[in-house]
Design an enzyme around this catalytic site. Structure first.
Site, PDB file in Angstrom:
ATOM      1  CE1 TYR A 137      -3.706   2.221  -0.030  1.00  0.00           C
ATOM      2  CE2 TYR A 137      -3.839   2.224   2.263  1.00  0.00           C
ATOM      3  CZ  TYR A 137      -4.245   2.623   1.060  1.00  0.00           C
ATOM      4  OH  TYR A 137      -5.380   3.526   1.097  1.00  0.00           O
ATOM      5  CG  LEU A 172      12.634  -1.970  13.225  1.00  0.00           C
ATOM      6  CD1 LEU A 172      11.734  -2.948  13.869  1.00  0.00           C
ATOM      7  CD2 LEU A 172      13.315  -0.806  14.277  1.00  0.00           C
ATOM      8  N   GLY A 175       6.218  -0.060  10.865  1.00  0.00           N
ATOM      9  CA  GLY A 175       5.145   0.380   9.820  1.00  0.00           C
ATOM     10  C   GLY A 175       5.101  -0.826   8.685  1.00  0.00           C
ATOM     11  CB  CYS A 176       5.662  -4.578   9.126  1.00  0.00           C
ATOM     12  SG  CYS A 176       4.692  -4.993  10.178  1.00  0.00           S
ATOM     13  N   GLY A 177       2.933  -2.842   7.584  1.00  0.00           N
ATOM     14  CA  GLY A 177       1.901  -3.180   6.860  1.00  0.00           C
ATOM     15  C   GLY A 177       1.302  -4.751   6.731  1.00  0.00           C
ATOM     16  N   GLY A 179       2.862  -7.011   5.738  1.00  0.00           N
ATOM     17  CA  GLY A 179       4.114  -7.993   5.927  1.00  0.00           C
ATOM     18  C   GLY A 179       4.612  -8.379   4.586  1.00  0.00           C
ATOM     19  CD  GLU A 201      -8.892  -7.045   9.969  1.00  0.00           C
ATOM     20  OE1 GLU A 201      -8.526  -7.705   9.007  1.00  0.00           O
ATOM     21  OE2 GLU A 201      -9.888  -7.279  10.738  1.00  0.00           O
ATOM     22  CB  CYS A 354      -4.280  10.674  -3.906  1.00  0.00           C
ATOM     23  SG  CYS A 354      -4.748  11.082  -2.296  1.00  0.00           S
TER      24      CYS A 354
END
EC number: 2.1.1.79
Length: 382
Positions: A137, A172, A175-177, A179, A201, A354
């Protein structure tokens, strides 16, 4: 009443209409015209609502079906390119925000977890259909790609090459979202990854995705981290940090990065330092966000790091957003029962607005590589 039931109306010849018409005409946009970027008004109160409520009124009136546009992306690009905000009558400048000129420009809130629940916890059914298989994302890299999946994989590969990953390293991911990057790094570069997210989620899907790999996904605030890593990466998270926390953010990265480590920051950015909040995005999309500027990143990183490389490929976000929009529309019949028609119009507005902002170069996408001064410098991939 749905928007399809509301017929185009005759526009009122009053001051509200005349001001709006004059401004839009400067961007080459007609009211009730036939060009793709023209708007078709379906409620006579539209002009007054937008001029009184600004960005919030523009977005909410679209969600309510008060106006239509065949190509919202073109509408926003034309408005921003024309610089309408700088041409407004003086007494309207503080309230009028036609075209949402800073669509991502949101101030940070104290409760960082809000963004996880309000946006990223919308549902994996939506994002899994709209995004690529790696659930990225964030902006893809379209240099040599012709579809979303290959462009996102190119972005992942470029990140890993910029980080110069080697087997056995600890990485590290702040903010890994869902994955996707953690999975890609662990499976392709034989590294150990710790990912951090504030979305339940996202944590759930990331853990499932990375099962069997040397990956740990934590549901916690990044500020609570206190460990040591060879590499740190943060993709699409810095927009949620907020100016008051920029110094803290870089201090946390510094605290967790080994002396010879490398840090990569991937973030949307503003072309100028501006702390204004866009009320529509703040209310409906990202309740905790603000775009950093070059100056802000430089000032907050300076006490800790050497800036090795600054890469701007913001034009690629336009292509990424339009690919997401195409997939969103294609997936809508499968997920429509879980969401309202008003939600569909909200997400349509968000993605196209956007895209138009990136096309107009009003906002940017940066990848910045930091070290503490690697001997002989870094040769950074492109």
């Amino acid at each position: 009443m749905s928007s399809s039931c509301i017929e185009e109306v005759s526009v009122p010849d009053d001051n509200w209409y005349r001001i709006a018409n004059e401004l839009l005409s400067r961007a080459g946009i007609a009211i009730n015209g036939s060009a793709p970027a023209d708007i078709r008004v379906k409620n006579p109160d539209f002009f007054k609502r937008v001029l009184q409520e600004g960005s919030l009124g523009l977005g909410e009136s679209y969600m309510d079906g008060w106006w239509e546009c065949d190509r919202l992306d073109m509408f926003f690009s034309k408005v921003l390119r024309a610089g309408l905000e700088n041409q407004l009558p003086h007494h309207f400048k503080d309230t009028l925000r036609i075209a949402g000129a800073r669509l991502f420009n949101l101030q940070s809130k104290k409760r960082a977890w809000i963004v996880g629940k309000e946006h990223y916890d919308l549902g994996n059914d939506l994002f899994s259909r709209m995004l690529d298989p790696f659930m990225q994302y964030s902006c893809a890299y379209w240099k040599d790609a012709d579809n979303l999946e290959s462009a996102q994989q190119a972005k992942l590969k470029m990140i890993c090459e910029k980080l110069q990953l080697k087997p056995g390293m600890r990485v590290l991911d702040i903010g890994c979202g869902w994955g996707g990057l953690a999975h890609y790094m662990a499976s392709n570069y034989d590294v150990s990854v710790v990912g951090v997210t504030i979305s339940a989620e996202q944590q759930k899907m990331a853990q499932e995705r990375c099962e069997g790999l040397d990956v740990t996904i934590l549901l916690q605030d990044y500020r609570d981290l206190n460990d040591q890593f060879d590499r740190i990466v943060s993709v699409g998270m810095f927009e949620h940090v907020g100016p008051k926390n920029y110094d803290t953010y870089f201090a946390v990265v510094d605290r967790n990065l080994k002396p010879e480590g490398i840090f990569l920051l991937h973030t949307i950015g503003s072309k100028k330092t501006d702390l204004n909040v866009d009320p529509w995005i703040n209310k409906y999309i990202f309740p905790n966000g603000c775009l950093p500027s070059v100056r802000q990143i430089a000032q907050s990183s300076e006490p800790h790091f050497v800036m090795e490389d600054w890469h701007n490929f913001g034009a690629d976000y336009d292509t990424t957003l339009m690919a997401w929009y195409e997939r969103f529309l294609a997936a809508w019949p499968e997920i429509a029962d879980n969401y309202s028609e008003r939600f569909k119009r909200m997400f349509t507005y968000y993605l196209n607005a956007c895209a138009g902002a990136f096309r107009a170069r009003d906002i940017q996408l940066w990848q910045v590589v930091f070290s503490r001064g690697v001997e002989n410098g870094l040769r950074v991939a492109r």
